[in-house]
Design a protein around this motif. Structure first.
Motif, PDB file in Angstrom:
ATOM      1  N   ASN A  27      26.492  41.855  21.095  1.00  0.00           N
ATOM      2  CA  ASN A  27      27.606  41.653  20.172  1.00  0.00           C
ATOM      3  C   ASN A  27      28.778  40.963  20.870  1.00  0.00           C
ATOM      4  O   ASN A  27      29.442  40.100  20.281  1.00  0.00           O
ATOM      5  CB  ASN A  27      28.049  42.991  19.594  1.00  0.00           C
ATOM      6  N   ALA A  28      29.028  41.336  22.134  1.00  0.00           N
ATOM      7  CA  ALA A  28      30.150  40.732  22.867  1.00  0.00           C
ATOM      8  C   ALA A  28      29.895  39.258  23.125  1.00  0.00           C
ATOM      9  O   ALA A  28      30.784  38.411  22.928  1.00  0.00           O
ATOM     10  CB  ALA A  28      30.380  41.477  24.178  1.00  0.00           C
ATOM     11  N   ILE A  29      28.686  38.925  23.563  1.00  0.00           N
ATOM     12  CA  ILE A  29      28.353  37.516  23.810  1.00  0.00           C
ATOM     13  C   ILE A  29      28.355  36.736  22.510  1.00  0.00           C
ATOM     14  O   ILE A  29      28.871  35.613  22.423  1.00  0.00           O
ATOM     15  CB  ILE A  29      26.996  37.405  24.512  1.00  0.00           C
ATOM     16  N   GLY A  30      27.773  37.334  21.466  1.00  0.00           N
ATOM     17  CA  GLY A  30      27.709  36.646  20.177  1.00  0.00           C
ATOM     18  C   GLY A  30      29.072  36.412  19.558  1.00  0.00           C
ATOM     19  O   GLY A  30      29.249  35.481  18.760  1.00  0.00           O
ATOM     20  N   ALA A  31      30.063  37.241  19.923  1.00  0.00           N
ATOM     21  CA  ALA A  31      31.404  37.091  19.355  1.00  0.00           C
ATOM     22  C   ALA A  31      32.205  35.980  20.024  1.00  0.00           C
ATOM     23  O   ALA A  31      33.256  35.584  19.509  1.00  0.00           O
ATOM     24  CB  ALA A  31      32.165  38.414  19.483  1.00  0.00           C
ATOM     25  N   PHE A  32      31.710  35.470  21.155  1.00  0.00           N
ATOM     26  CA  PHE A  32      32.500  34.493  21.915  1.00  0.00           C
ATOM     27  C   PHE A  32      32.831  33.222  21.120  1.00  0.00           C
ATOM     28  O   PHE A  32      34.004  32.796  21.116  1.00  0.00           O
ATOM     29  CB  PHE A  32      31.780  34.127  23.207  1.00  0.00           C
ATOM     30  N   PRO A  33      31.852  32.554  20.452  1.00  0.00           N
ATOM     31  CA  PRO A  33      32.221  31.317  19.740  1.00  0.00           C
ATOM     32  C   PRO A  33      33.301  31.537  18.691  1.00  0.00           C
ATOM     33  O   PRO A  33      34.256  30.757  18.596  1.00  0.00           O
ATOM     34  CB  PRO A  33      30.892  30.883  19.092  1.00  0.00           C
ATOM     35  N   GLY A  34      33.174  32.604  17.894  1.00  0.00           N
ATOM     36  CA  GLY A  34      34.185  32.883  16.880  1.00  0.00           C
ATOM     37  C   GLY A  34      35.535  33.223  17.489  1.00  0.00           C
ATOM     38  O   GLY A  34      36.583  32.822  16.971  1.00  0.00           O
ATOM     39  N   ALA A  35      35.516  33.975  18.600  1.00  0.00           N
ATOM     40  CA  ALA A  35      36.768  34.315  19.273  1.00  0.00           C
ATOM     41  C   ALA A  35      37.425  33.076  19.861  1.00  0.00           C
ATOM     42  O   ALA A  35      38.658  32.956  19.867  1.00  0.00           O
ATOM     43  CB  ALA A  35      36.501  35.353  20.368  1.00  0.00           C
ATOM     44  N   LEU A  36      36.613  32.154  20.357  1.00  0.00           N
ATOM     45  CA  LEU A  36      37.157  30.926  20.948  1.00  0.00           C
ATOM     46  C   LEU A  36      37.869  30.083  19.909  1.00  0.00           C
ATOM     47  O   LEU A  36      39.017  29.650  20.109  1.00  0.00           O
ATOM     48  CB  LEU A  36      36.026  30.128  21.596  1.00  0.00           C
ATOM     49  N   THR A  37      37.188  29.845  18.778  1.00  0.00           N
ATOM     50  CA  THR A  37      37.777  28.972  17.746  1.00  0.00           C
ATOM     51  C   THR A  37      38.822  29.698  16.906  1.00  0.00           C
ATOM     52  O   THR A  37      39.800  29.100  16.471  1.00  0.00           O
ATOM     53  CB  THR A  37      36.676  28.426  16.826  1.00  0.00           C
ATOM     54  N   GLY A  38      38.599  30.980  16.676  1.00  0.00           N
ATOM     55  CA  GLY A  38      39.504  31.705  15.785  1.00  0.00           C
ATOM     56  C   GLY A  38      40.733  32.271  16.459  1.00  0.00           C
ATOM     57  O   GLY A  38      41.750  32.494  15.795  1.00  0.00           O
ATOM     58  N   GLU A  39      40.662  32.510  17.773  1.00  0.00           N
ATOM     59  CA  GLU A  39      41.781  33.152  18.442  1.00  0.00           C
ATOM     60  C   GLU A  39      42.350  32.320  19.597  1.00  0.00           C
ATOM     61  O   GLU A  39      43.524  31.996  19.606  1.00  0.00           O
ATOM     62  CB  GLU A  39      41.342  34.531  18.991  1.00  0.00           C
ATOM     63  N   LEU A  40      41.489  31.964  20.568  1.00  0.00           N
ATOM     64  CA  LEU A  40      42.003  31.322  21.779  1.00  0.00           C
ATOM     65  C   LEU A  40      42.611  29.964  21.486  1.00  0.00           C
ATOM     66  O   LEU A  40      43.677  29.625  22.016  1.00  0.00           O
ATOM     67  CB  LEU A  40      40.874  31.184  22.814  1.00  0.00           C
ATOM     68  N   LEU A  41      41.947  29.154  20.659  1.00  0.00           N
ATOM     69  CA  LEU A  41      42.466  27.826  20.356  1.00  0.00           C
ATOM     70  C   LEU A  41      43.755  27.881  19.541  1.00  0.00           C
ATOM     71  O   LEU A  41      44.456  26.869  19.414  1.00  0.00           O
ATOM     72  CB  LEU A  41      41.408  27.002  19.608  1.00  0.00           C
ATOM     73  N   ARG A  42      44.065  29.036  18.989  1.00  0.00           N
ATOM     74  CA  ARG A  42      45.327  29.215  18.265  1.00  0.00           C
ATOM     75  C   ARG A  42      46.385  29.901  19.126  1.00  0.00           C
ATOM     76  O   ARG A  42      47.438  30.291  18.632  1.00  0.00           O
ATOM     77  CB  ARG A  42      45.085  30.024  16.990  1.00  0.00           C
ATOM     78  N   GLY A  43      46.051  30.077  20.402  1.00  0.00           N
ATOM     79  CA  GLY A  43      47.019  30.635  21.333  1.00  0.00           C
ATOM     80  C   GLY A  43      47.075  32.145  21.371  1.00  0.00           C
ATOM     81  O   GLY A  43      47.937  32.713  22.062  1.00  0.00           O
ATOM     82  N   ARG A  44      46.181  32.816  20.673  1.00  0.00           N
ATOM     83  CA  ARG A  44      46.190  34.286  20.647  1.00  0.00           C
ATOM     84  C   ARG A  44      45.235  34.806  21.732  1.00  0.00           C
ATOM     85  O   ARG A  44      44.100  35.191  21.457  1.00  0.00           O
ATOM     86  CB  ARG A  44      45.801  34.796  19.274  1.00  0.00           C
ATOM     87  N   VAL A  45      45.717  34.811  22.966  1.00  0.00           N
ATOM     88  CA  VAL A  45      44.871  35.165  24.108  1.00  0.00           C
ATOM     89  C   VAL A  45      44.459  36.630  24.051  1.00  0.00           C
ATOM     90  O   VAL A  45      43.297  36.976  24.297  1.00  0.00           O
ATOM     91  CB  VAL A  45      45.603  34.865  25.430  1.00  0.00           C
ATOM     92  N   GLY A  46      45.393  37.519  23.740  1.00  0.00           N
ATOM     93  CA  GLY A  46      45.083  38.933  23.672  1.00  0.00           C
ATOM     94  C   GLY A  46      44.041  39.240  22.604  1.00  0.00           C
ATOM     95  O   GLY A  46      43.120  40.038  22.831  1.00  0.00           O
ATOM     96  N   ALA A  47      44.184  38.618  21.438  1.00  0.00           N
ATOM     97  CA  ALA A  47      43.219  38.832  20.359  1.00  0.00           C
ATOM     98  C   ALA A  47      41.852  38.271  20.735  1.00  0.00           C
ATOM     99  O   ALA A  47      40.812  38.860  20.393  1.00  0.00           O
ATOM    100  CB  ALA A  47      43.730  38.167  19.076  1.00  0.00           C
ATOM    101  N   PHE A  48      41.852  37.130  21.431  1.00  0.00           N
ATOM    102  CA  PHE A  48      40.590  36.545  21.907  1.00  0.00           C
ATOM    103  C   PHE A  48      39.876  37.504  22.855  1.00  0.00           C
ATOM    104  O   PHE A  48      38.672  37.750  22.724  1.00  0.00           O
ATOM    105  CB  PHE A  48      40.892  35.216  22.612  1.00  0.00           C
ATOM    106  N   TRP A  49      40.615  38.066  23.794  1.00  0.00           N
ATOM    107  CA  TRP A  49      40.029  38.976  24.782  1.00  0.00           C
ATOM    108  C   TRP A  49      39.468  40.231  24.105  1.00  0.00           C
ATOM    109  O   TRP A  49      38.374  40.696  24.434  1.00  0.00           O
ATOM    110  CB  TRP A  49      41.085  39.351  25.811  1.00  0.00           C
ATOM    111  N   ALA A  50      40.216  40.751  23.136  1.00  0.00           N
ATOM    112  CA  ALA A  50      39.770  41.964  22.445  1.00  0.00           C
ATOM    113  C   ALA A  50      38.553  41.688  21.564  1.00  0.00           C
ATOM    114  O   ALA A  50      37.612  42.491  21.516  1.00  0.00           O
ATOM    115  CB  ALA A  50      40.915  42.528  21.605  1.00  0.00           C
ATOM    116  N   ARG A  51      38.545  40.558  20.881  1.00  0.00           N
ATOM    117  CA  ARG A  51      37.461  40.250  19.945  1.00  0.00           C
ATOM    118  C   ARG A  51      36.136  40.054  20.658  1.00  0.00           C
ATOM    119  O   ARG A  51      35.088  40.454  20.142  1.00  0.00           O
ATOM    120  CB  ARG A  51      37.820  39.002  19.139  1.00  0.00           C
ATOM    121  N   MET A  52      36.167  39.463  21.854  1.00  0.00           N
ATOM    122  CA  MET A  52      34.921  39.236  22.592  1.00  0.00           C
ATOM    123  C   MET A  52      34.621  40.370  23.581  1.00  0.00           C
ATOM    124  O   MET A  52      33.695  40.258  24.382  1.00  0.00           O
ATOM    125  CB  MET A  52      34.970  37.911  23.342  1.00  0.00           C
TER     126      MET A  52
END
Length: 298
Positions: A27-52
């Motif tokens: 689940n953690a690995i599978g969440a990476f693409p969505g976390a990358l596009t949905g959180e990290l690219l929008r500048g939400r580093v903390g949310a990206f880290w938590a989501r993945m």
């Protein structure tokens, strides 16, 4: 997982399943693409880290790296000097793991038994493959990375063993030792894409068909037992990255036949003891997992 991945024929995915982190890892690995596009690219580093589940992945892969660095020498020494005893431990560990995973299946039916048989036959056929020799091209480097990482995350199938079978084990080791960055870049890219793809697929399959997937993975582990049978006779050899002569193709023997053919002791009683120890390790981890879950629910 790192210690297991050092041994050709033993999968780090098996260890992940024993310790109860397999589905969380997927689940953690599978969440990476969505976390990358949905959180990290929008500048939400903390949310990206938590989501993945970043802390979990960082600790896990850090542990794998530390284990490979610290234990690889000891495991290679044991594999070279005490192969029967080392393989016996892994045989007991994987056999108990298959029993443990099979117990997790909620409902047994024709479909589950069929998937178990398919998994066992597929893993057994992989272990019986004769080593091939693939040409070293951009596509084979990329494809071998994707194939090896997919095998590595599946319990019962070793990624290093797959590389050996398709003839890419040597070229990849050479690329690592000689710092051939172009080849390593293609191989690692294949690993990343393969890992993200297989994690997404397996996560979806576990959500939709949990019992069927557990039956299939149980079959993988049972079929892979042929590879970790302790008593073997080498019929062909290869030179590893350290210039050592190591077995390439091996056939399984009965303990008595092994002693007659090789002139070495079968160490039967010690082998049985270590196989039991491997099973105890699995049962101990299972007990620890149950205790942790019961405490969490209190």
């Amino acid at each position: 997982m790192g210690a297991a991945d050092v041994v050709p024929g033993v999968s780090g995915g098996t260890i992940a399943f024993i310790t109860g982190i397999y589905e969380r890892l997927l689940n953690a690995i599978g969440a990476f693409p969505g976390a990358l596009t949905g959180e990290l690219l929008r500048g939400r580093v903390g949310a990206f880290w938590a989501r993945m589940d970043g802390t979990f992945l960082a600790l896990l892969f850090g542990g794998i790296l530390v284990s490979i660095v610290t234990l690889s020498g000891a495991i290679r020494f044991a594999l070279s000097h005490y192969p029967v005893l080392l393989w016996s431990f892994f045989f007991g560990l994987i056999l108990a793991s298959a029993w443990h995973v099979g117990r997790e299946i909620g409902r047994w039916g024709i479909g589950q038994f069929l998937l178990l048989a398919i998994g066992a036959v597929a893993a057994w056929l992989v272990t019986q493959m004769s080593p091939g020799e693939a040409p070293v091209t951009y596509w084979t480097l990329f494809g071998s990375g994707a194939l090896a990482i997919c095998a590595m995350i599946l319990p019962g199938i070793s990624g290093s063993f797959i590389l050996l079978m398709i003839g890419m084990y040597g070229p990849i080791l050479t690329a690592v030792n000689e710092w051939q960055l172009d080849r390593l870049g293609l191989f690692v890219t294949g690993c990343i894409i393969g890992l993200l793809s297989i994690a997404q697929l397996l996560s979806w399959a576990f959500r939709r068909y949990r019992d069927g997937m557990l039956a299939l993975l149980t079959g993988f582990m049972l079929g892979a037992l042929s590879k970790v049978w302790p008593w073997k006779e080498a019929v062909s050899w290869r030179i590893n990255s350290h210039g050592e002569r190591v077995p390439l193709e091996e056939i399984n023997l009965l303990p008595g036949t092994y002693a007659n053919v090789t002139g070495e002791s079968s160490a039967l009683m010690m082998a049985i003891g270590l196989a039991i120890l491997g099973a105890i390790v699995v049962l101990g981890l299972e007990w620890f997992g149950r205790m942790r879950q019961s405490r969490a629910t209190v």
